[in-house]
Design a protein around this motif. Structure first.
Motif, PDB file in Angstrom:
ATOM      1  N   SER A  21       0.846  -1.194   0.000  1.00 45.57           N
ATOM      2  CA  SER A  21       0.000   0.000   0.000  1.00 45.57           C
ATOM      3  C   SER A  21       0.883   1.247   0.000  1.00 45.57           C
ATOM      4  O   SER A  21       2.071   1.188   0.312  1.00 45.57           O
ATOM      5  N   ASP A  22       0.277   2.383  -0.322  1.00 50.04           N
ATOM      6  CA  ASP A  22       1.015   3.648  -0.292  1.00 50.04           C
ATOM      7  C   ASP A  22       1.524   3.973   1.102  1.00 50.04           C
ATOM      8  O   ASP A  22       2.550   4.628   1.261  1.00 50.04           O
ATOM      9  N   GLY A  23       0.817   3.502   2.125  1.00 53.37           N
ATOM     10  CA  GLY A  23       1.209   3.766   3.505  1.00 53.37           C
ATOM     11  C   GLY A  23       2.211   2.789   4.074  1.00 53.37           C
ATOM     12  O   GLY A  23       2.583   2.890   5.242  1.00 53.37           O
ATOM     13  N   GLY A  24       2.642   1.809   3.275  1.00 52.99           N
ATOM     14  CA  GLY A  24       3.693   0.910   3.725  1.00 52.99           C
ATOM     15  C   GLY A  24       3.232  -0.381   4.372  1.00 52.99           C
ATOM     16  O   GLY A  24       3.971  -0.985   5.141  1.00 52.99           O
ATOM     17  N   LEU A  25       2.023  -0.844   4.047  1.00 57.39           N
ATOM     18  CA  LEU A  25       1.620  -2.185   4.459  1.00 57.39           C
ATOM     19  C   LEU A  25       1.953  -3.145   3.332  1.00 57.39           C
ATOM     20  O   LEU A  25       1.650  -2.878   2.171  1.00 57.39           O
ATOM     21  N   LEU A  26       2.586  -4.248   3.672  1.00 57.87           N
ATOM     22  CA  LEU A  26       2.966  -5.281   2.719  1.00 57.87           C
ATOM     23  C   LEU A  26       2.056  -6.481   2.916  1.00 57.87           C
ATOM     24  O   LEU A  26       1.923  -6.982   4.034  1.00 57.87           O
ATOM     25  N   ALA A  27       1.410  -6.943   1.845  1.00 55.46           N
ATOM     26  CA  ALA A  27       0.617  -8.171   1.873  1.00 55.46           C
ATOM     27  C   ALA A  27       1.412  -9.244   1.138  1.00 55.46           C
ATOM     28  O   ALA A  27       1.849  -9.031   0.011  1.00 55.46           O
ATOM     29  N   THR A  28       1.618 -10.386   1.798  1.00 58.46           N
ATOM     30  CA  THR A  28       2.314 -11.504   1.176  1.00 58.46           C
ATOM     31  C   THR A  28       1.386 -12.713   1.178  1.00 58.46           C
ATOM     32  O   THR A  28       0.590 -12.892   2.099  1.00 58.46           O
TER      33      THR A  28
END
Length: 168
Positions: free
Chosen positions: A43-50
């Motif tokens: 996300s633009d806010g720096g959440l990473l989904a793996t």
């Protein structure tokens, strides 16, 4: 592979079940995240989904580099995962269970979209814009492949393009 929002790093995933964050200025790995092998989104806010072959989706905070939550619900391989730019919603597609799941990260709830509302055999790819998810499916012997466009607010299909299917 994906860029981080600041463009200073690239994150990759592979068969070793690790996502690696690479510093572009040095070419060195600066962080690893467990449980990532089939898909990545940031996300633009720096959440990473793996996503991984075990059916789990992990959400990471790139600033703290800590695991935020694990999303459970798919049976088998998660072929794709996308997170909205604001980090509020995750959409995931399962290859073996043929489901599309929409996860609200603000309340950590999950709604199953496909399988009951869509005649989907295997999800092969996803993409998002602010209001819609595009879902690619693979055909089966009795079910033709298709591309669906879903409304993310209502979770209803708005378009079906029969016979058009693919891989990302």
């Amino acid at each position: 592979a994906i860029f981080t929002p600041d463009g200073a790093h690239v994150i990759t995933a592979g068969r070793e079940r690790l996502a690696k964050m690479w510093d572009l200025s040095t070419g060195q790995v600066i962080e690893t995240f467990e449980g990532a092998e089939s898909a990545l989104s940031v996300s633009d806010g720096g959440l990473l989904a793996t996503a991984a072959f075990d059916g789990l989706i992990r959400i990471w905070d790139l600033d703290s580099r800590q695991l935020v939550t694990i999303l459970r619900g798919h049976q088998g391989v998660v072929t794709d995962v996308q997170i909205t730019p604001d980090g509020s919603t995750v959409v995931s597609g399962g290859y073996e269970d043929g489901t599309i799941r929409v996860w609200d990260l603000t309340g950590l709830t999950e709604a199953e979209v496909a399988g009951t509302k869509l005649d989907v055999f295997r999800v092969t790819g996803l993409d998002l814009d602010d209001d819609h998810a595009v879902v690619l499916t693979r055909p089966a012997a009795v079910v033709p492949g298709a591309t669906y466009v879903l409304d993310l607010e209502t979770l209803e299909p708005v378009t079906e393009i029969a016979g058009q299917f693919g891989y990302g």
